[in-house]
Design an enzyme around this catalytic site. Structure first.
Site, PDB file in Angstrom:
ATOM      1  CD  GLU A 275      36.383  21.449  -6.609  1.00  0.00           C
ATOM      2  OE1 GLU A 275      37.094  20.837  -5.777  1.00  0.00           O
ATOM      3  OE2 GLU A 275      35.277  21.035  -6.992  1.00  0.00           O
TER       4      GLU A 275
ATOM      5  CG  ASN B 256      34.129  20.000 -11.016  1.00  0.00           C
ATOM      6  OD1 ASN B 256      34.875  20.764 -11.630  1.00  0.00           O
ATOM      7  ND2 ASN B 256      34.110  19.925  -9.692  1.00  0.00           N
TER       8      ASN B 256
ATOM      9  CG  HIS C 181      41.809  20.081  -5.474  1.00  0.00           C
ATOM     10  ND1 HIS C 181      41.615  21.223  -4.717  1.00  0.00           N
ATOM     11  CD2 HIS C 181      40.582  19.638  -5.802  1.00  0.00           C
ATOM     12  CE1 HIS C 181      40.312  21.443  -4.591  1.00  0.00           C
ATOM     13  NE2 HIS C 181      39.658  20.500  -5.241  1.00  0.00           N
TER      14      HIS C 181
ATOM     15  CD  GLU D  20      35.889  14.387  -6.475  1.00  0.00           C
ATOM     16  OE1 GLU D  20      35.583  13.494  -5.677  1.00  0.00           O
ATOM     17  OE2 GLU D  20      36.554  15.376  -6.154  1.00  0.00           O
TER      18      GLU D  20
ATOM     19  CG  ASP E   4      43.492  23.593  -3.366  1.00  0.00           C
ATOM     20  OD1 ASP E   4      43.898  22.669  -4.099  1.00  0.00           O
ATOM     21  OD2 ASP E   4      42.650  23.414  -2.471  1.00  0.00           O
TER      22      ASP E   4
END
Ligand code: XIL
Length: 385
Positions: free
Chosen positions: A286, A220, A256, A178, A288
């Site tokens: 990740e 990432n 996400h 990030e 979701d």
């Protein structure tokens, strides 16, 4: 949107767990996981040409919610024994806050819990995350007058110690997490303020590249799932590292996502290809898909499409190697703690029944995703039942 200070607070509140596994070598697994004999998501993923379908998990002491101890047996069964997942990532235990809580003293207790469970259950391990502005040990940010040399040696020492400890166990490392804003500029952090974005990222990758030749080194980030100024910035980073002969092997798309405003299949495909065409691999790291709670038939259908688009795009693009969901059981999702009014983001409800999105993932993995040009889309990866 991420509220990083809030995340740090959450992590600080987490209770460290006393017991640890021995964390002994998991091999730099090559995705040939042998634990996939049952027809779970990982089995379908491997059939579709991916290396794995995985789920992140936390050591029990750090799980998002207390009071779920009676669910642990069933949870562990699905996580480790069911054949649904061939890979895992520790959601918290390898972060700076846990691994170097005070300068120069390292603690691998939390990360080792998940690493040793992965080893014991023959799951591939993605390791996460070395240099990140969030869930950072407070001492790194407390000192306001780091010289460049001092902060360089802080980064080198952290990356070196953590990677040495996990050497041989990680399929991949998220080396930098990030580092960009939505507009493609460098995010403000202690690292970018003292060293500049370019320099701290290069230093992290350069250091990592010397420590574990078999671990794939990833950048990432979130919001990389549709082409945007941020995906452009990451593409530029990859090209610049390559030009300087600094090893970078992959880009992690956190994914996400939001059910109500999900990316299309085309957008996912374009974003993934934007990276793979540079010669790096891609993973959804990740995944979701949060929705406005309570869940209802409409938003669960949107969620199903969101999962299907994301996983289907990964299956379609050669060079997208695997998918990790950010835990699998709704009560242990980070979402309700950070995004007010949202939740139900994973594939298993509180009562362990499956979301409709589970079928969406199976459909994507069995090549039922409609091609972005409307035709049978499969390229290199084909369903080989
Ligand atoms: C989250 C964890 O799931 C939470 O338990 C923790 O409190 C905050 O961090 N991007 C990342 C992950 O790279 O490490 C974050 O995980 C979610 C966002």
């Amino acid at each position: 949107m991420h509220t990083s200070s809030f995340l740090s607070l959450l992590a600080l509140a987490a209770v460290p767990l006393a017991s640890a596994g021995n964390g002994n070598g998991n091999g730099n697994g090559n995705g040939s996981g042998k634990s996939c004999s049952q027809k779970g998501l990982d089995w379908y993923a491997k059939k579709a040409g991916l290396k794995y379908f995985g789920a992140a998990t936390d050591s029990p002491g750090q799980r998002e919610r207390a009071g779920y101890e009676s669910a642990y047996a069933k949870y562990d069964e699905i996580m480790w024994k069911s054949g649904e997942f061939g890979q895992t990532t520790p959601t918290n235990g390898q972060k700076w806050l846990f691994t170097e809580p005070t300068q120069g003293s390292f603690n691998f207790t939390e990360g080792d819990v998940v690493a040793s469970l992965a080893h014991k259950n023959n799951k591939l391990l993605r390791c996460h995350a070395l240099v990140w502005h969030s869930q950072l040990a407070p001492w790194v940010e407390a000192k306001k007058d780091w010289t460049k040399d001092e902060l360089r040696s802080v980064i080198v020492s952290h990356v070196t110690n953590v990677m040495k400890h996990y050497k041989g166990q990680c399929y991949a490392w998220d080396v930098v997490n990030e580092a960009f804003n939505e507009d493609g500029t460098y995010r403000e952090s202690v690292f970018s303020t003292v060293l500049g974005g370019e320099e701290f990222i290069e230093l992290a990758f350069q250091t990592a590249s010397r420590l574990d030749p078999k671990a794939k080194l990833y950048y990432n980030d979130y919001n990389l799932e549709s082409p945007s100024p941020k995906t452009e910035a990451v593409r530029k980073l990859v090209k610049s590292l390559q030009k300087k002969k600094i090893r970078i092997d992959g880009v992690g798309l956190q994914a996400h996502l939001v059910a109500e405003s999900r990316p299309t299949l085309d957008e996912h495909v374009a974003a993934i290809k934007g990276f793979t065409e540079l010669g790096v691999e891609v993973a959804l790291t990740e995944l979701d898909v949060r929705l406005q709670t309570p869940a209802n038939a409409t938003n669960l259908a949107q969620q199903k499409e969101a999962y299907k688009n994301a996983v289907g795009a990964c299956v379609q693009v050669d060079g997208c190697i695997g998918v990790t969901i950010w835990d699998f059981y709704d009560p242990f999702s980070w979402v309700p703690f950070v995004f007010t009014g949202e939740g139900a983001a994973l594939l298993w409800f509180e009562d362990f029944s499956k979301h409709p999105a589970y079928d969406g993932v199976v459909e994507a993995l069995t090549n039922k995703t409609q091609g972005h040009d409307g035709k049978d889309p499969r390229g290199a990866k084909r369903w080989i039942a």
